[in-house]
Motif scaffolding. Structure first.
Motif, PDB file in Angstrom:
ATOM      1  N   PHE A  24       0.831  -1.204   0.000  1.00 29.87           N
ATOM      2  CA  PHE A  24       0.000   0.000   0.000  1.00 29.87           C
ATOM      3  C   PHE A  24       0.870   1.260   0.000  1.00 29.87           C
ATOM      4  CE2 PHE A  24      -1.856   3.341   2.731  1.00 29.87           C
ATOM      5  CZ  PHE A  24      -2.924   3.711   1.936  1.00 29.87           C
ATOM      6  N   PHE A  25       1.952   1.255   0.757  1.00 26.23           N
ATOM      7  CA  PHE A  25       2.834   2.425   0.819  1.00 26.23           C
ATOM      8  C   PHE A  25       3.660   2.608  -0.457  1.00 26.23           C
ATOM      9  CE2 PHE A  25       2.904   2.193   5.697  1.00 26.23           C
ATOM     10  CZ  PHE A  25       1.882   3.128   5.775  1.00 26.23           C
ATOM     11  N   GLU A  26       3.905   1.546  -1.206  1.00 24.96           N
ATOM     12  CA  GLU A  26       4.836   1.605  -2.336  1.00 24.96           C
ATOM     13  C   GLU A  26       4.145   1.568  -3.696  1.00 24.96           C
ATOM     14  OE1 GLU A  26       7.556  -1.580  -1.705  1.00 24.96           O
ATOM     15  OE2 GLU A  26       8.761  -0.453  -0.257  1.00 24.96           O
ATOM     16  N   ILE A  27       2.873   1.956  -3.752  1.00 21.90           N
ATOM     17  CA  ILE A  27       2.160   1.940  -5.035  1.00 21.90           C
ATOM     18  C   ILE A  27       2.839   2.824  -6.086  1.00 21.90           C
ATOM     19  CG2 ILE A  27      -0.009   2.530  -6.186  1.00 21.90           C
ATOM     20  CD1 ILE A  27      -1.476   1.755  -3.658  1.00 21.90           C
ATOM     21  N   PRO A  28       3.148   4.099  -5.810  1.00 23.14           N
ATOM     22  CA  PRO A  28       3.742   4.926  -6.874  1.00 23.14           C
ATOM     23  C   PRO A  28       5.142   4.495  -7.265  1.00 23.14           C
ATOM     24  CG  PRO A  28       3.715   6.116  -4.793  1.00 23.14           C
ATOM     25  CD  PRO A  28       2.933   4.863  -4.575  1.00 23.14           C
TER      26      PRO A  28
ATOM     27  N   THR B  33       7.684  -5.162 -10.161  1.00 19.45           N
ATOM     28  CA  THR B  33       6.516  -4.960  -9.290  1.00 19.45           C
ATOM     29  C   THR B  33       5.364  -4.237  -9.968  1.00 19.45           C
ATOM     30  OG1 THR B  33       7.531  -2.910  -8.484  1.00 19.45           O
ATOM     31  CG2 THR B  33       7.957  -4.919  -7.222  1.00 19.45           C
ATOM     32  N   LYS B  34       5.454  -3.999 -11.273  1.00 21.59           N
ATOM     33  CA  LYS B  34       4.406  -3.213 -11.930  1.00 21.59           C
ATOM     34  C   LYS B  34       3.101  -3.985 -12.108  1.00 21.59           C
ATOM     35  CE  LYS B  34       5.937  -4.347 -16.619  1.00 21.59           C
ATOM     36  NZ  LYS B  34       6.470  -3.768 -17.885  1.00 21.59           N
ATOM     37  N   ASN B  35       3.120  -5.300 -11.896  1.00 22.83           N
ATOM     38  CA  ASN B  35       1.905  -6.106 -12.036  1.00 22.83           C
ATOM     39  C   ASN B  35       1.276  -6.471 -10.699  1.00 22.83           C
ATOM     40  OD1 ASN B  35       1.927  -6.223 -14.893  1.00 22.83           O
ATOM     41  ND2 ASN B  35       3.480  -7.834 -14.838  1.00 22.83           N
ATOM     42  N   ARG B  36       1.647  -5.790  -9.650  1.00 21.15           N
ATOM     43  CA  ARG B  36       1.042  -6.058  -8.355  1.00 21.15           C
ATOM     44  C   ARG B  36      -0.414  -5.581  -8.355  1.00 21.15           C
ATOM     45  NH1 ARG B  36       5.927  -4.686  -3.987  1.00 21.15           N
ATOM     46  NH2 ARG B  36       7.076  -6.629  -4.358  1.00 21.15           N
ATOM     47  N   PRO B  37      -1.249  -6.158  -7.510  1.00 22.16           N
ATOM     48  CA  PRO B  37      -2.700  -5.848  -7.575  1.00 22.16           C
ATOM     49  C   PRO B  37      -3.026  -4.374  -7.380  1.00 22.16           C
ATOM     50  CG  PRO B  37      -2.313  -7.802  -6.248  1.00 22.16           C
ATOM     51  CD  PRO B  37      -0.967  -7.234  -6.535  1.00 22.16           C
ATOM     52  N   LEU B  38      -2.370  -3.708  -6.437  1.00 18.67           N
ATOM     53  CA  LEU B  38      -2.682  -2.297  -6.206  1.00 18.67           C
ATOM     54  C   LEU B  38      -2.179  -1.412  -7.344  1.00 18.67           C
ATOM     55  CD1 LEU B  38      -1.968  -1.988  -2.374  1.00 18.67           C
ATOM     56  CD2 LEU B  38      -4.170  -1.727  -3.524  1.00 18.67           C
ATOM     57  N   VAL B  39      -1.077  -1.783  -7.945  1.00 23.25           N
ATOM     58  CA  VAL B  39      -0.545  -0.992  -9.062  1.00 23.25           C
ATOM     59  C   VAL B  39      -1.467  -1.108 -10.278  1.00 23.25           C
ATOM     60  CG1 VAL B  39       1.414  -0.692 -10.619  1.00 23.25           C
ATOM     61  CG2 VAL B  39       1.811  -1.244  -8.220  1.00 23.25           C
TER      62      VAL B  39
ATOM     63  N   SER C 179      -8.984  -1.908  -4.577  1.00 21.39           N
ATOM     64  CA  SER C 179      -8.819  -0.529  -4.113  1.00 21.39           C
ATOM     65  C   SER C 179      -7.881  -0.486  -2.914  1.00 21.39           C
ATOM     66  CB  SER C 179     -10.182   0.045  -3.726  1.00 21.39           C
ATOM     67  OG  SER C 179     -10.715  -0.682  -2.623  1.00 21.39           O
ATOM     68  N   PRO C 180      -7.237   0.637  -2.675  1.00 24.36           N
ATOM     69  CA  PRO C 180      -6.391   0.759  -1.481  1.00 24.36           C
ATOM     70  C   PRO C 180      -7.160   0.544  -0.181  1.00 24.36           C
ATOM     71  CG  PRO C 180      -5.912   2.511  -3.035  1.00 24.36           C
ATOM     72  CD  PRO C 180      -7.119   1.811  -3.554  1.00 24.36           C
ATOM     73  N   LEU C 181      -8.442   0.946  -0.154  1.00 25.82           N
ATOM     74  CA  LEU C 181      -9.243   0.742   1.051  1.00 25.82           C
ATOM     75  C   LEU C 181      -9.398  -0.747   1.350  1.00 25.82           C
ATOM     76  CD1 LEU C 181     -11.000   1.860   3.312  1.00 25.82           C
ATOM     77  CD2 LEU C 181     -12.928   1.875   1.697  1.00 25.82           C
ATOM     78  N   LEU C 182      -9.619  -1.546   0.299  1.00 24.61           N
ATOM     79  CA  LEU C 182      -9.745  -2.988   0.500  1.00 24.61           C
ATOM     80  C   LEU C 182      -8.415  -3.585   0.970  1.00 24.61           C
ATOM     81  CD1 LEU C 182     -11.396  -5.559   0.312  1.00 24.61           C
ATOM     82  CD2 LEU C 182     -10.813  -5.678  -2.128  1.00 24.61           C
ATOM     83  N   ALA C 183      -7.304  -3.087   0.445  1.00 29.11           N
ATOM     84  CA  ALA C 183      -5.994  -3.603   0.857  1.00 29.11           C
ATOM     85  C   ALA C 183      -5.729  -3.295   2.332  1.00 29.11           C
ATOM     86  CB  ALA C 183      -4.901  -2.997  -0.014  1.00 29.11           C
ATOM     87  N   VAL C 184      -6.038  -2.072   2.763  1.00 27.46           N
ATOM     88  CA  VAL C 184      -5.831  -1.712   4.165  1.00 27.46           C
ATOM     89  C   VAL C 184      -6.776  -2.506   5.066  1.00 27.46           C
ATOM     90  CG1 VAL C 184      -5.964   0.185   5.820  1.00 27.46           C
ATOM     91  CG2 VAL C 184      -4.951   0.566   3.569  1.00 27.46           C
ATOM     92  N   SER C 185      -7.993  -2.702   4.606  1.00 28.87           N
ATOM     93  CA  SER C 185      -8.947  -3.490   5.397  1.00 28.87           C
ATOM     94  C   SER C 185      -8.468  -4.939   5.539  1.00 28.87           C
ATOM     95  CB  SER C 185     -10.328  -3.453   4.743  1.00 28.87           C
ATOM     96  OG  SER C 185     -10.792  -2.123   4.619  1.00 28.87           O
TER      97      SER C 185
END
Length: 442
Positions: free
Chosen positions: A207-211, A219-225, A230-236
């Protein structure tokens, strides 16, 4: 007679003068010849002199000839065909006349050609508009619809399931190496709690390293990238893993193991993750994060921090340097593109030196195991070949500093750790031997 006599003296004088000149020329001819022979004997007349005299004569008396280009000679033709060719040329010249077109263009053919041209132009325009629309759609952000069938795989990649499996296996090795009877319930709770804590830490890290991950090929194919979740789902998801995981370790195992799990999540997410873009010290902090799981397994079984727990943590700490430094050596371009401060990018010589140093440290740590009463003396002997082999590959990586040596060291580290832990477990001291030794000391 009088007229002849009047004209006689001048004619006689003229004849005498001509005779005198002829006689003088006759006397001077040998001298000139001899003079020419002397000149020739001193300076040889070469072809260059003659060529120079020729060019001088041409430039003085035929300037027009020197300015005209030499015409290209016509190909030789048989004499009996010359007249024939000349006659043909004459007839051809005479036949060249402005001729009107024999068949005027028909209106039907012109209409057909115009229709074909219009159709082809319309087809090209349609293709261009379709391609332009597709390119615009590709450039625009799309909302990806999440399907429930894909959710387990996405969450597995979000939690780095392979890395989580490695963390759980090292914690299990620490639990099995503890000098206490094996408790299956405690073992399962420790494994589940450690796995949930690892999933939470990895999810928060992504979540912290998306950009930054979007700039790296690795790492460009990671789910958040990619926007699969959504980032909210990842944090949850991270919170839903961290809370029950720490609760299991604290309430189901012991508070010390729960505290180590919570500290490891904090160290990985709040210290290691931001330090990756600030200092090369992040590698040492990440090694501490990787060394804590076997300590958690030991404390889960014994409830205390002993020398054996620190030894296991030291082995994991040293093993991570050849493993990660060899991996990062082949990803230097990716790390520099992502803005990460790694030893392989900023300090390449230190990267190789540290990897070799910790390969040799594995030999010393394996020797310390029987001294600390964790294993028998068989373990340093049977683990020496694999430790020497990884040290040899570490030396080659230090010497060659190329991708081939780094890849060999990395793949060796993948099987070196499980084999080393398996050998340690096989050479573990039994409880009876430890009890006898404690009774003798008492």
């Amino acid at each position: 007679m009088s007229a002849a006599r009047r004209c006689g003296p001048p004619r006689a004088l003229t004849g005498l003068f001509v005779w005198h000149l002829q006689k003088r020329a006759a006397w001077q001819m040998p001298c000139r010849f001899m003079h020419c022979c002397g000149v020739v004997s001193k300076k040889w007349i070469t072809f260059q002199h003659l060529n120079f005299l020729k060019r001088l004569n041409v430039t003085q008396y035929s300037k027009n000839f020197s300015q005209q280009a030499k015409p290209k000679p016509d190909p030789d033709a048989p004499p009996f065909l010359e007249k024939k060719h000349l006659g043909q040329e004459k007839t051809i010249i005479c036949e060249i006349r402005p001729v009107s077109p024999l068949h005027p263009p028909l209106s039907e053919t012109s209409n057909r050609n115009e229709l074909k041209a219009a159709k082809s132009a319309a087809f090209v325009e349609d293709m261009a508009t379709a391609v332009g629309a597709e390119s615009k759609e590709e450039k625009q952000w799309k909302e990806m619809k999440l399907q429930l069938d894909d959710l387990p795989g996405i969450l597995a990649r979000l939690s780095k399931i392979k890395l989580t499996a490695l963390v759980v296996s090292t914690a299990s090795a620490g639990f099995a190496m503890a000098p206490v009877p094996f408790d299956l319930t405690c073992f399962l709770l420790t494994s589940i709690g450690t796995g949930l804590a690892s999933c939470a830490a990895n999810s928060i890290n992504q979540f912290f390293e998306i950009p930054f991950d979007s700039n790296m090929n690795r790492t460009k194919n990671r789910p958040l990238v990619r926007g699969q979740i959504s980032p909210l789902l990842a944090v949850s998801f991270a919170a839903s893993c961290a809370v029950p995981g720490i609760a299991l370790l604290t309430l189901g195992v012991n508070p010390l193991t729960g505290a180590l799990g919570a500290f490891n999540i904090f160290l990985y997410t709040c210290c290691y993750t931001p330090m990756k873009r600030m200092s090369i010290a992040n590698t040492w902090v990440g090694a501490v994060v990787g060394a804590i799981p076997p300590v958690m397994g030991w404390t889960a079984a014994t409830g205390s921090l002993d020398a054996g727990a620190l030894l296991l943590g030291g082995i994991l700490f040293s093993w991570q340097f050849p493993h990660f430094n060899a991996l990062s050596w082949g990803l230097r371009e990716d790390y520099s593109r992502g803005g990460y401060c790694m030893m392989s990018v900023t300090h390449p010589a230190m990267c190789r030196r540290v990897a070799l140093r910790h390969c040799l440290a594995l030999i010393g740590l394996s020797t310390m195991a029987p001294i600390l009463n964790v294993t028998t003396w068989t373990f340093p002997l049977i683990s020496l070949p694999i430790n020497l082999y990884i040290s040899y590959l570490g030396f080659r990586f230090y010497r060659d500093a190329d991708r081939s040596s780094s890849r060999k060291l990395f793949f060796c580290s993948l099987w070196h750790l499980p084999v080393l832990l398996l050998l340690m477990l096989m050479c573990k001291k039994s409880l009876l031997e430890k009890d006898d030794k404690s009774e003798r000391l008492s």
